[in-house]
Design a protein around this motif. Structure first.
Motif, PDB file in Angstrom:
ATOM      1  N   LEU A  32       0.822  -1.210   0.000  1.00  0.00           N
ATOM      2  CA  LEU A  32       0.000   0.000   0.000  1.00  0.00           C
ATOM      3  C   LEU A  32       0.859   1.265   0.000  1.00  0.00           C
ATOM      4  O   LEU A  32       0.519   2.255  -0.654  1.00  0.00           O
ATOM      5  N   TYR A  33       1.978   1.242   0.711  1.00  0.00           N
ATOM      6  CA  TYR A  33       2.889   2.385   0.666  1.00  0.00           C
ATOM      7  C   TYR A  33       3.298   2.677  -0.777  1.00  0.00           C
ATOM      8  O   TYR A  33       3.283   3.824  -1.233  1.00  0.00           O
ATOM      9  N   HIS A  34       3.691   1.635  -1.481  1.00  0.00           N
ATOM     10  CA  HIS A  34       4.158   1.804  -2.859  1.00  0.00           C
ATOM     11  C   HIS A  34       3.028   2.291  -3.768  1.00  0.00           C
ATOM     12  O   HIS A  34       3.239   3.144  -4.643  1.00  0.00           O
ATOM     13  N   LYS A  35       1.835   1.760  -3.576  1.00  0.00           N
ATOM     14  CA  LYS A  35       0.709   2.156  -4.430  1.00  0.00           C
ATOM     15  C   LYS A  35       0.319   3.616  -4.211  1.00  0.00           C
ATOM     16  O   LYS A  35       0.017   4.341  -5.165  1.00  0.00           O
ATOM     17  N   ILE A  36       0.324   4.056  -2.960  1.00  0.00           N
ATOM     18  CA  ILE A  36      -0.011   5.456  -2.677  1.00  0.00           C
ATOM     19  C   ILE A  36       1.040   6.388  -3.271  1.00  0.00           C
ATOM     20  O   ILE A  36       0.725   7.402  -3.887  1.00  0.00           O
ATOM     21  N   ALA A  37       2.315   6.029  -3.104  1.00  0.00           N
ATOM     22  CA  ALA A  37       3.393   6.864  -3.654  1.00  0.00           C
ATOM     23  C   ALA A  37       3.315   6.932  -5.176  1.00  0.00           C
ATOM     24  O   ALA A  37       3.539   7.986  -5.774  1.00  0.00           O
ATOM     25  N   ALA A  38       3.002   5.800  -5.799  1.00  0.00           N
ATOM     26  CA  ALA A  38       2.856   5.795  -7.263  1.00  0.00           C
ATOM     27  C   ALA A  38       1.673   6.652  -7.686  1.00  0.00           C
ATOM     28  O   ALA A  38       1.719   7.354  -8.702  1.00  0.00           O
ATOM     29  N   GLU A  39       0.598   6.611  -6.906  1.00  0.00           N
ATOM     30  CA  GLU A  39      -0.592   7.408  -7.218  1.00  0.00           C
ATOM     31  C   GLU A  39      -0.315   8.902  -7.073  1.00  0.00           C
ATOM     32  O   GLU A  39      -0.742   9.706  -7.908  1.00  0.00           O
ATOM     33  N   MET A  40       0.428   9.276  -6.024  1.00  0.00           N
ATOM     34  CA  MET A  40       0.754  10.686  -5.824  1.00  0.00           C
ATOM     35  C   MET A  40       1.715  11.172  -6.903  1.00  0.00           C
ATOM     36  O   MET A  40       1.675  12.334  -7.315  1.00  0.00           O
ATOM     37  N   ASN A  41       2.617  10.279  -7.351  1.00  0.00           N
ATOM     38  CA  ASN A  41       3.506  10.540  -8.498  1.00  0.00           C
ATOM     39  C   ASN A  41       4.356  11.800  -8.315  1.00  0.00           C
ATOM     40  O   ASN A  41       4.609  12.538  -9.265  1.00  0.00           O
ATOM     41  N   LEU A  42       4.804  12.031  -7.084  1.00  0.00           N
ATOM     42  CA  LEU A  42       5.762  13.101  -6.799  1.00  0.00           C
ATOM     43  C   LEU A  42       7.108  12.447  -6.510  1.00  0.00           C
ATOM     44  O   LEU A  42       7.192  11.244  -6.306  1.00  0.00           O
ATOM     45  N   SER A  43       8.175  13.258  -6.463  1.00  0.00           N
ATOM     46  CA  SER A  43       9.482  12.643  -6.235  1.00  0.00           C
ATOM     47  C   SER A  43       9.510  11.891  -4.913  1.00  0.00           C
ATOM     48  O   SER A  43      10.180  10.863  -4.799  1.00  0.00           O
ATOM     49  N   GLU A  44       8.790  12.375  -3.898  1.00  0.00           N
ATOM     50  CA  GLU A  44       8.660  11.611  -2.661  1.00  0.00           C
ATOM     51  C   GLU A  44       7.291  11.786  -2.028  1.00  0.00           C
ATOM     52  O   GLU A  44       6.708  12.878  -2.081  1.00  0.00           O
ATOM     53  N   THR A  45       6.796  10.688  -1.461  1.00  0.00           N
ATOM     54  CA  THR A  45       5.650  10.707  -0.562  1.00  0.00           C
ATOM     55  C   THR A  45       6.148  10.226   0.795  1.00  0.00           C
ATOM     56  O   THR A  45       6.795   9.183   0.892  1.00  0.00           O
ATOM     57  N   ALA A  46       5.868  10.998   1.840  1.00  0.00           N
ATOM     58  CA  ALA A  46       6.340  10.677   3.190  1.00  0.00           C
ATOM     59  C   ALA A  46       5.187  10.154   4.032  1.00  0.00           C
ATOM     60  O   ALA A  46       4.046  10.643   3.935  1.00  0.00           O
ATOM     61  N   PHE A  47       5.486   9.168   4.874  1.00  0.00           N
ATOM     62  CA  PHE A  47       4.502   8.595   5.782  1.00  0.00           C
ATOM     63  C   PHE A  47       5.005   8.739   7.217  1.00  0.00           C
ATOM     64  O   PHE A  47       6.078   8.241   7.562  1.00  0.00           O
ATOM     65  N   ILE A  48       4.233   9.449   8.031  1.00  0.00           N
ATOM     66  CA  ILE A  48       4.571   9.661   9.440  1.00  0.00           C
ATOM     67  C   ILE A  48       3.695   8.748  10.293  1.00  0.00           C
ATOM     68  O   ILE A  48       2.471   8.729  10.120  1.00  0.00           O
ATOM     69  N   THR A  49       4.306   8.003  11.206  1.00  0.00           N
ATOM     70  CA  THR A  49       3.514   7.181  12.135  1.00  0.00           C
ATOM     71  C   THR A  49       3.964   7.454  13.567  1.00  0.00           C
ATOM     72  O   THR A  49       5.114   7.811  13.827  1.00  0.00           O
ATOM     73  N   LEU A  50       3.035   7.257  14.507  1.00  0.00           N
ATOM     74  CA  LEU A  50       3.327   7.418  15.920  1.00  0.00           C
ATOM     75  C   LEU A  50       4.205   6.267  16.400  1.00  0.00           C
ATOM     76  O   LEU A  50       4.026   5.120  15.988  1.00  0.00           O
ATOM     77  N   ILE A  51       5.164   6.565  17.256  1.00  0.00           N
ATOM     78  CA  ILE A  51       5.995   5.523  17.869  1.00  0.00           C
ATOM     79  C   ILE A  51       5.402   5.104  19.208  1.00  0.00           C
ATOM     80  O   ILE A  51       5.271   3.917  19.499  1.00  0.00           O
TER      81      ILE A  51
END
Length: 287
Positions: free
Chosen positions: A34-53
């Motif tokens: 899903l990370y890869h699919k969202i990044a491909a959909e956004m189609n920008l040089s980077e898509t960042a994902f922030i999660t709580l630790i």
């Protein structure tokens, strides 16, 4: 499932300049696909994902977060502009109460602090070593053609090749380079190079006084040209600091969008990279 998404332009105070990044704050990790699919959909040089630790934290109260970066084709070890954008989302949209945030990443802990205008990132320094031109002749030809070059350096930690143009060159030569991403991709299939920086000495006597200029190309990571690349400046900062005899520098990446970076090479082997961020979009991804 609904995932909030923000698009921000980093290293600029103007919309549609700098380097756009998508940022998704997540309450829990997603599956890898899903990370890869969202990044491909956004189609920008980077898509960042922030999660709580820490599950007890919120995006408003937390000081430490996990951060991952994806290009449209792959996950990367280090990204400056999307880190800057991620901090801006937490400070501007989530109203985070802390003056400094720390992101746990594949490149270790990266701190981002608020400054009067924009943010300062605490990044690793990746100074390159000088190399023989002939070891990279196909890549050099694909990038600069028959134009003369002054020096070739390579950062093994980042797999970034740096090509310096002669000081006699006008900035227009750098800005006018037309790089075929397919030809560049085909110039090296060994995996030793993941990106190419082209740089030249700046004009510090002219306002606003840029110490050096650059452009960055990374088709091996699915990025034909990265408009303003923070991680490339972990290589450039160390190189130009030695050449110019300066710890503090102002850099300009002269892609068609353009962006400014304030750099400070530190004595502890790290570099501060500062810049501004402009938010341009807020939405929801529905899955």
């Amino acid at each position: 499932m609904e995932i909030p998404v923000y698009t921000l332009d980093a290293f600029t105070n103007l919309p549609f300049k700098g380097n756009p990044a998508a940022v998704c704050p997540l309450l829990h990790e997603l599956n890898e696909d899903l990370y890869h699919k969202i990044a491909a959909e956004m189609n920008l040089s980077e898509t960042a994902f922030i999660t709580l630790i820490n599950p007890a934290d919120t995006f408003t109260s937390g000081k430490r977060f996990r951060l991952r970066w994806f290009t449209p084709t792959t996950e990367v070890d280090l990204c400056g502009h999307a880190t800057l954008a991620s901090a801006a989302v937490l400070f501007q949209y989530k109203n985070n109460v802390n003056p400094t945030l720390v992101f746990e990443t594949r490149s270790g802990a990266l701190a981002v602090s608020k400054k009067k205008e924009g943010y300062i990132m605490d990044f690793p320094l990746n100074p390159p070593t000088k190399e023989d031109h002939n070891d990279f002749k196909d890549i050099i030809e694909a990038i600069v053609g028959n134009h003369p070059i002054q020096e070739v350096c390579f950062s093994r930690d980042t797999k970034k090749l740096m090509i310096r143009l002669p000081d006699s060159c006008e900035r227009s030569l750098l800005t006018s380079l037309k790089v075929d991403p397919v030809a560049l991709l085909n110039s090296d299939s060994s995996g030793r190079v993941r990106g190419v920086i082209v740089t030249m000495k700046g004009s510090p006597d002219c306002k606003p006084g840029f110490d050096f200029y650059s452009r960055y190309f990374a088709p091996w990571c699915g990025i034909p040209e990265d408009p303003v690349c923070g991680s490339a400046h972990t290589v450039l900062g160390g190189y130009w600091s030695k050449k110019l005899g300066k710890k503090k520098m102002l850099a300009y990446q002269c892609s068609s969008r353009g962006g400014e970076l304030e750099l400070e090479v530190r004595d502890d082997g790290r570099i501060n990279i500062a810049g501004e961020v402009t938010a341009v979009l807020q939405g929801v991804i529905r899955l």
